[in-house]
Design an enzyme around this catalytic site. Structure first.
Site, PDB file in Angstrom:
ATOM      1  N   HIS A  60       0.819  -1.204   0.000  1.00 26.18           N
ATOM      2  CA  HIS A  60       0.000   0.000   0.000  1.00 26.18           C
ATOM      3  C   HIS A  60       0.856   1.259   0.000  1.00 26.18           C
ATOM      4  O   HIS A  60       2.048   1.211   0.255  1.00 26.18           O
ATOM      5  CB  HIS A  60      -0.996   0.017   1.166  1.00 26.18           C
ATOM      6  CG  HIS A  60      -0.366   0.074   2.522  1.00 26.18           C
ATOM      7  ND1 HIS A  60       0.212  -1.009   3.125  1.00 26.18           N
ATOM      8  CD2 HIS A  60      -0.229   1.104   3.380  1.00 26.18           C
ATOM      9  CE1 HIS A  60       0.672  -0.655   4.318  1.00 26.18           C
ATOM     10  NE2 HIS A  60       0.434   0.621   4.495  1.00 26.18           N
ATOM     11  N   HIS A  62       0.945   5.328   1.451  1.00 26.45           N
ATOM     12  CA  HIS A  62       0.444   6.389   2.332  1.00 26.45           C
ATOM     13  C   HIS A  62       0.926   7.705   1.752  1.00 26.45           C
ATOM     14  O   HIS A  62       2.117   7.858   1.452  1.00 26.45           O
ATOM     15  CB  HIS A  62       1.041   6.276   3.740  1.00 26.45           C
ATOM     16  CG  HIS A  62       0.391   5.263   4.604  1.00 26.45           C
ATOM     17  ND1 HIS A  62      -0.750   5.521   5.323  1.00 26.45           N
ATOM     18  CD2 HIS A  62       0.732   3.992   4.873  1.00 26.45           C
ATOM     19  CE1 HIS A  62      -1.073   4.445   6.013  1.00 26.45           C
ATOM     20  NE2 HIS A  62      -0.191   3.491   5.748  1.00 26.45           N
ATOM     21  N   TYR A 125     -15.735  27.924  18.443  1.00 32.32           N
ATOM     22  CA  TYR A 125     -15.519  29.158  17.699  1.00 32.32           C
ATOM     23  C   TYR A 125     -16.818  29.621  17.047  1.00 32.32           C
ATOM     24  O   TYR A 125     -17.192  30.788  17.127  1.00 32.32           O
ATOM     25  CB  TYR A 125     -14.436  28.916  16.653  1.00 32.32           C
ATOM     26  CG  TYR A 125     -14.051  30.115  15.826  1.00 32.32           C
ATOM     27  CD1 TYR A 125     -13.151  31.056  16.314  1.00 32.32           C
ATOM     28  CD2 TYR A 125     -14.563  30.299  14.550  1.00 32.32           C
ATOM     29  CE1 TYR A 125     -12.767  32.146  15.552  1.00 32.32           C
ATOM     30  CE2 TYR A 125     -14.195  31.377  13.779  1.00 32.32           C
ATOM     31  CZ  TYR A 125     -13.301  32.308  14.291  1.00 32.32           C
ATOM     32  OH  TYR A 125     -12.935  33.381  13.529  1.00 32.32           O
TER      33      TYR A 125
END
Length: 132
Positions: A60, A62, A125
């Site tokens: 794989h 990333h 916020y």
């Protein structure tokens, strides 16, 4: 990741992508792994997508990158997967024998967003009206 600018936006958007070869085959080794990493770096530079981290493992990939808000994450991953697959088959035709069906990458992928504020911080916020 740092803040970046386009003509009309200031952004700090980062994505974590993970995708695998078809059948999760452990073929991302040696020259093929090196080739894929170089190709991903070339494509990201050509598209002005800033790489934060890239790791090509046996089965794989990333990738942590930042891209402008107008670019959909699906477009990013489909561009990277599509072009790298074509180039691998072109440069390393022997790989086709290991991946029956003609596809290099699995159709699926993972994408997650990464920011410098927590979900809780953003909610507070907004609730406190500090964004108005």
């Amino acid at each position: 990741m740092r803040e970046q600018h386009t003509k009309h936006a200031i952004y700090k958007i980062a994505y974590h992508f993970v995708w695998c070869p078809k059948y999760r085959k452990t073929i991302l080794v040696g020259n093929i792994a090196t080739f894929i990493e170089e190709e991903i770096r070339r494509l990201c530079e050509a598209n002005t997508w800033e790489i934060g981290a890239l790791n090509v493992q046996e089965d794989h990939v990333h990738l942590f990158l930042s891209a402008p808000p107008a670019i959909a994450p699906s477009l990013i991953v489909n561009t990277l997967k599509g072009i790298t697959a074509r180039q691998v088959f072109k440069q390393h035709p022997e790989v086709k024998k290991q991946l029956w069906g003609g596809n290099f990458w699995s159709r699926s992928y993972y994408v997650g967003t990464v920011g410098d504020m927590t979900e809780e911080t953003v909610k507070k916020y907004i609730e406190l009206g500090q964004g108005t």
